[in-house]
Design a protein around this motif. Structure first.
Motif, PDB file in Angstrom:
ATOM      1  N   GLY A 112       0.834  -1.202   0.000  1.00 11.73           N
ATOM      2  CA  GLY A 112       0.000   0.000   0.000  1.00 11.73           C
ATOM      3  C   GLY A 112       0.863   1.245   0.000  1.00 11.73           C
ATOM      4  O   GLY A 112       2.086   1.171  -0.154  1.00 11.73           O
ATOM      5  N   GLU A 113       0.224   2.401   0.200  1.00  7.35           N
ATOM      6  CA  GLU A 113       0.973   3.665   0.096  1.00  7.35           C
ATOM      7  C   GLU A 113       1.596   4.111   1.416  1.00  7.35           C
ATOM      8  O   GLU A 113       2.779   4.395   1.479  1.00  7.35           O
ATOM      9  CB  GLU A 113       0.066   4.762  -0.484  1.00  7.35           C
ATOM     10  N   PRO A 125       0.156  -2.183   9.405  1.00  3.14           N
ATOM     11  CA  PRO A 125      -0.526  -1.661   8.219  1.00  3.14           C
ATOM     12  C   PRO A 125      -1.910  -2.274   8.022  1.00  3.14           C
ATOM     13  O   PRO A 125      -2.153  -3.413   8.428  1.00  3.14           O
ATOM     14  CB  PRO A 125       0.408  -2.041   7.060  1.00  3.14           C
ATOM     15  N   ASN A 152       3.685  -1.132   3.480  1.00  2.00           N
ATOM     16  CA  ASN A 152       3.460   0.126   2.765  1.00  2.00           C
ATOM     17  C   ASN A 152       4.776   0.642   2.205  1.00  2.00           C
ATOM     18  O   ASN A 152       5.855   0.293   2.708  1.00  2.00           O
ATOM     19  CB  ASN A 152       2.899   1.190   3.721  1.00  2.00           C
ATOM     20  N   ALA A 201       0.198   4.086  -4.535  1.00  2.00           N
ATOM     21  CA  ALA A 201       1.240   3.063  -4.363  1.00  2.00           C
ATOM     22  C   ALA A 201       1.881   2.723  -5.715  1.00  2.00           C
ATOM     23  O   ALA A 201       3.104   2.604  -5.824  1.00  2.00           O
ATOM     24  CB  ALA A 201       0.657   1.809  -3.718  1.00  2.00           C
ATOM     25  N   HIS A 233      -7.233   0.375  -4.506  1.00  2.00           N
ATOM     26  CA  HIS A 233      -7.032   0.389  -3.057  1.00  2.00           C
ATOM     27  C   HIS A 233      -8.371   0.040  -2.397  1.00  2.00           C
ATOM     28  O   HIS A 233      -9.423   0.531  -2.841  1.00  2.00           O
ATOM     29  CB  HIS A 233      -6.567   1.783  -2.620  1.00  2.00           C
TER      30      HIS A 233
END
Ligand code: SF4
Length: 275
Positions: A112-113, A125, A152, A201, A233
């Motif tokens: 993920g970001e 996360p 992330n 991301a 996402h």
């Protein structure tokens, strides 16, 4: 201190001592006056900051881990990352570094970001609402959340302006700065498949790609020589909770299962086809 600065201080000190001694005028040659009247060309900085890519390489070189098993290597890496203060603004505002969670032996890794407020508080996360949806997706794929690895790009929560709550997206420079930690995680795990969660991301991982996540999701890419599937996402799917979006993210996961040679039942094939 530079040699120039030392010479300047010495000259000022000498002139002040002459002034205290009652000297009011000094003989100066005409060419010296002429030279002093010319504008000074800006000089090159004494130590130029290294370009961003070079700075990232230098940071990556300092990342070390020890151990013989993947679990030992990941624990060693984690210990180092938890103390990272490379981004002063994020180190000052975070509760803790959100390193990553899961099985370092996993064949599958989700990326993920950045952590949000829930993740920052818990140190893990994807634990908020989007995380619950990700867990549901993982379980529907036939895994337990603890079977796979989740991380992330940015390990610290992006800071918010004073007095503001909520979360903000990480900036591209923030993601690029932190990327060496993720690279080390990927290098340790060596998953068979990566999944990039969301447009931010994907941009953090492959900034050279053009086209949004709507265009790129569902298409296999390569990242560090590992097949990577970009998809929506989970937070986006929650915001736009349509049958189509749920079907599309699920189709991407079916492609991941197929690539990994995992069983896909007729029931799995038909999820979200009709509701
Ligand atoms: S965001 Fe990454 S690089 Fe920056 S301080 Fe946190 S762990 Fe270190």
């Amino acid at each position: 201190m530079s040699e120039f600065r030392e010479a300047l201080d010495a000259t000022i000190s000498h002139l002040e001592s002459l002034k205290r001694a009652g000297v009011t005028h000094l003989p100066v040659r005409a060419e010296t006056l002429e030279a002093l009247s010319r504008p000074v060309a800006p000089s090159a900085p004494l130590a130029a900051a290294p370009p961003a890519a070079e700075a990232q390489d230098m940071f990556a070189e300092r990342i070390r881990y020890t151990g013989s098993t993947k679990a030992e290597k990941m624990a060693s890496l984690r210990k180092q990352a938890l103390a990272c203060v490379k981004c002063k603004h994020l180190a000052a505002s975070r509760t803790q570094v959100v390193f990553g969670v899961g099985n370092p032996e996993s064949e599958l890794m989700f990326v993920g970001e950045a952590p949000g407020a829930d993740e920052d508080a818990k140190g893990e996360p994807f634990v908020g609402r989007a995380g619950q949806l990700l867990t549901k997706i993982i379980e529907t794929m036939g895994y337990k959340r603890s079977d796979i690895y989740i991380g992330n790009i940015l390990k610290c929560r992006p800071n918010m302006p004073e007095g503001e709550s909520g979360n903000r997206q990480p900036t591209d420079p923030e993601m690029q700065t932190c990327l060496p930690w993720l690279h080390a995680q990927i290098d340790i795990i060596q998953p068979k498949v990566l999944v990039a969660l969301g447009a931010v991301a994907l941009r953090g991982l492959l900034p050279e790609l053009s086209g949004g996540i709507t265009k790129l999701r569902g298409r296999w890419l390569l990242y560090r020589n590992i097949p990577m599937m970009p998809t929506y996402h989970p937070a986006f799917v929650l915001r736009q909770y349509t049958m189509q979006n749920r079907r599309l993210i699920w189709e991407d996961m079916l492609a991941v299962l197929e690539r990994l040679g995992r069983p896909i039942t007729p029931k799995m094939q038909n999820y979200f086809k009709s509701e």
